[in-house]
Design an enzyme around this catalytic site. Structure first.
Site, short mmCIF file in Angstrom:
data_model
loop_
_atom_site.label_atom_id
_atom_site.label_comp_id
_atom_site.label_asym_id
_atom_site.label_seq_id
_atom_site.Cartn_x
_atom_site.Cartn_y
_atom_site.Cartn_z
N HIS A 273 -14.42 -8.09 -16.72
CA HIS A 273 -13.98 -7.38 -16.03
C HIS A 273 -14.39 -6.17 -14.98
O HIS A 273 -14.60 -5.96 -13.99
CB HIS A 273 -11.87 -7.59 -16.54
CG HIS A 273 -11.63 -6.59 -15.35
ND1 HIS A 273 -10.57 -6.87 -14.52
CD2 HIS A 273 -11.53 -4.78 -14.90
CE1 HIS A 273 -9.59 -6.15 -13.79
NE2 HIS A 273 -10.34 -5.05 -13.73
N GLU A 274 -14.58 -5.40 -15.98
CA GLU A 274 -15.09 -3.27 -15.94
C GLU A 274 -16.05 -3.60 -14.73
O GLU A 274 -17.15 -3.42 -14.59
CB GLU A 274 -14.99 -3.10 -16.57
CG GLU A 274 -13.75 -2.36 -17.18
CD GLU A 274 -13.14 -2.17 -16.25
OE1 GLU A 274 -11.16 -2.89 -16.92
OE2 GLU A 274 -13.03 -1.97 -16.03
N HIS B 251 -16.75 -5.63 -11.71
CA HIS B 251 -16.73 -3.88 -10.73
C HIS B 251 -17.71 -3.99 -10.26
O HIS B 251 -17.36 -4.01 -8.89
CB HIS B 251 -15.60 -3.46 -11.80
CG HIS B 251 -14.58 -2.98 -11.06
ND1 HIS B 251 -13.36 -3.81 -9.57
CD2 HIS B 251 -12.98 -3.43 -12.00
CE1 HIS B 251 -12.21 -3.90 -10.28
NE2 HIS B 251 -12.15 -3.24 -11.16
N TYR C 251 -10.75 -0.81 -2.31
CA TYR C 251 -10.31 0.28 -3.58
C TYR C 251 -8.47 -0.28 -3.54
O TYR C 251 -8.10 0.96 -3.96
CB TYR C 251 -10.37 0.18 -5.27
CG TYR C 251 -9.46 0.21 -6.80
CD1 TYR C 251 -9.16 0.93 -6.96
CD2 TYR C 251 -10.19 -1.42 -6.81
CE1 TYR C 251 -8.15 0.51 -8.46
CE2 TYR C 251 -9.87 -1.58 -8.47
CZ TYR C 251 -8.96 -1.10 -8.87
OH TYR C 251 -8.52 -1.26 -10.38
N GLU D 27 -9.85 -6.54 -7.42
CA GLU D 27 -9.12 -6.61 -9.27
C GLU D 27 -8.89 -8.55 -9.44
O GLU D 27 -9.54 -8.46 -10.48
CB GLU D 27 -7.68 -6.07 -8.75
CG GLU D 27 -7.70 -4.73 -9.40
CD GLU D 27 -7.76 -4.70 -10.55
OE1 GLU D 27 -7.60 -5.16 -11.89
OE2 GLU D 27 -8.73 -3.53 -11.33
N ASP E 188 -0.50 2.32 -7.11
CA ASP E 188 -1.08 1.67 -7.48
C ASP E 188 -2.46 1.15 -6.48
O ASP E 188 -2.39 -0.09 -6.33
CB ASP E 188 -1.19 0.27 -8.51
CG ASP E 188 -2.08 -0.46 -9.18
OD1 ASP E 188 -2.80 0.52 -9.07
OD2 ASP E 188 -1.84 -1.51 -9.39
N HIS F 232 -3.33 -3.98 -9.16
CA HIS F 232 -2.85 -4.69 -10.58
C HIS F 232 -1.86 -6.10 -10.02
O HIS F 232 -1.72 -6.68 -11.25
CB HIS F 232 -2.56 -3.74 -11.25
CG HIS F 232 -4.00 -2.89 -11.72
ND1 HIS F 232 -4.20 -2.19 -11.12
CD2 HIS F 232 -5.01 -3.28 -12.13
CE1 HIS F 232 -5.50 -1.14 -11.77
NE2 HIS F 232 -5.59 -2.91 -12.55
C1 LIG Z 1 -8.91 4.35 -13.59
C2 LIG Z 1 -7.34 3.75 -14.57
C3 LIG Z 1 -7.51 2.51 -13.17
C4 LIG Z 1 -8.45 1.67 -12.88
C5 LIG Z 1 -8.41 0.27 -13.08
C6 LIG Z 1 -9.69 -0.53 -14.03
S1 LIG Z 1 -10.77 -0.87 -13.17
C7 LIG Z 1 -8.83 -1.97 -14.28
O1 LIG Z 1 -8.05 -2.27 -13.61
N1 LIG Z 1 -8.94 -2.01 -16.24
C8 LIG Z 1 -8.28 -3.48 -16.10
C9 LIG Z 1 -8.19 -2.95 -18.04
C10 LIG Z 1 -8.21 -4.47 -18.18
C11 LIG Z 1 -9.31 -5.53 -17.76
C12 LIG Z 1 -8.39 -7.16 -17.50
C13 LIG Z 1 -7.18 -7.36 -19.00
C14 LIG Z 1 -6.63 -6.70 -19.79
C15 LIG Z 1 -6.58 -4.86 -19.19
C16 LIG Z 1 -6.96 -3.51 -15.91
O2 LIG Z 1 -5.74 -4.60 -15.24
N2 LIG Z 1 -5.66 -1.67 -15.60
C17 LIG Z 1 -4.33 -1.98 -16.31
C18 LIG Z 1 -3.87 -2.04 -17.05
C19 LIG Z 1 -4.00 -1.44 -14.82
O3 LIG Z 1 -4.93 0.27 -14.59
O4 LIG Z 1 -2.87 -0.94 -14.45
ZN LIG Z 2 -10.18 -3.49 -12.60
#
Ligand SMILES: CCCCC[C@H](S)C(=O)N[C@@H](Cc1ccccc1)C(=O)N[C@@H](C)C(=O)O
Ligand SMILES: [Zn+2]
Ligand SMILES: [Ca+2]
Length: 303
Positions: A145-146, A149, A160, A169, A224, A229
């Site tokens: 996922h990261e 990005h 974003y 996302e 958000d 998300h």
């Molecule tokens: C700086 C804070 C915001 C960054 C959001 C990052 S890109 C993100 O979307 N992180 C994912 C991590 C993840 C990915 C796949 C599965 C589980 C968790 C994400 O979904 N973060 C959630 C917890 C959120 O930020 O709401």
């Molecule tokens: Zn993300």
């Protein structure tokens, strides 16, 4: 013992054994992988629960990354390599920028930090609080996922915010399903370590985890970044529909072409439908794949 590439091993967050591409220098072994056809390297650091980046290079005296506090780094390093391999082997894309740039990760970021992110330069992983999340690099789909990005930033460049942000996302979620190639759940390997069978999100059933799966249920909010998300559930469901209709091998090629050729910074959900339809037509003509994409997005109320 001279300096150079080495092969180590370690245990990941879930206690799973894995081989590691390391580098010996001045008597220490580093999580520094020079084995890929890239200009840069795959390198992993630890913030030691601070917030300064990148922090310190993860190293070990005997090339055996077997202690508990090394597990997050083991997985960040191994899963970054696996995700690099996916983009290189599937699409010929050399790293996130297509130019072989280094892939840098930092684990143990912050204290009980229940998140992971790409900060424009590198991947960053929290340890979780042990209840909501275990260390987040322990899930391949989170790593994918990261890193996706980063691919998005160097291609479509989706902002974003609001629909472009939710699409951003969603593309990270959809490509993490392509990379993990196991299920339609997101984050299950690191989410709620004390409870099995759940996930943070589901591509097949977004409402199971509080996400909409139709435009009628789009959530207008300032939180958000406009609910990126939350509203990602809508393109995520379209992605599920597409994969179920035409299979993952065709879906990933259509998605990659849309991401790298047609999508732009302000593309919304309707633009995504059009980009994916054009990509399907480019790759497979106006046949069953095209129709499947059209139906996938009509199903979620996007035209
Ligand atoms: C700086 C804070 C915001 C960054 C959001 C990052 S890109 C993100 O979307 N992180 C994912 C991590 C993840 C990915 C796949 C599965 C589980 C968790 C994400 O979904 N973060 C959630 C917890 C959120 O930020 O709401
Ligand atoms: Zn993300
Ligand atoms: Ca998963």
């Amino acid at each position: 013992t001279d300096a150079g590439a080495a092969s180590g091993y370690g245990y990941g967050v879930l206690g799973d054994y894995k081989e590691l591409n390391t580098y010996l220098s001045n008597g220490s072994y580093f999580l520094y992988d020079v084995t890929n056809p890239m200009n840069g390297v795959i390198e992993t650091f630890t913030a030691e629960n601070g917030t300064y980046l990148p922090g310190y290079r993860s190293s070990d005296s005997n090339n055996a990354f077997t202690s508990g506090n090394q597990a997050a780094a083991v997985d960040a390093h191994a899963y970054a390599d696996q995700t690099y391999d996916y983009f290189y082997n599937t699409f010929g894309r050399n790293s996130y920028d297509g130019n072989g740039s280094s892939i840098r990760s930092t684990v143990h970021y912050g204290s009980n930090y229940n998140n992971a992110f790409w900060n424009g330069q590198q991947m960053v992983y929290g340890d979780g609080d042990g209840s909501t999340f275990a260390p987040l690099s322990g899930a391949l789909d989170i790593v994918a996922h990261e890193l996706t990005h980063a691919v998005t930033d160097y291609s479509a460049g989706l902002v974003y915010q609001d629909q472009p942000g939710a699409l951003n996302e969603s593309l990270s979620d959809v490509f993490s399903v392509f990379v993990e190639r196991e299920d339609y759940l997101l984050g299950e390997d690191a989410y709620t370590p004390r409870r099995s069978g759940d996930a943070l999100r589901s591509l097949s059933n977004p409402p199971a985890y509080g996400q909409p799966e139709h435009m009628d249920d789009y959530v207008y909010t300032n939180a958000d970044n406009g609910g990126v998300h939350t509203n990602s559930g809508i393109p995520n469901k379209a992605g599920y529909n597409t994969i179920e209709s035409i299979g993952v091998a065709k879906a990933e090629k259509i998605y990659y072409r849309a991401l790298t050729v047609y999508l732009g910074a302000y593309s919304n959900f309707s633009d995504a439908r059009a980009a994916l339809l054009q990509s399907a037509a480019d790759l497979y003509g106006n046949g069953s794949e095209y129709d499947a994409v059209a139906n996938a997005w009509s199903n979620v109320g996007v035209y």
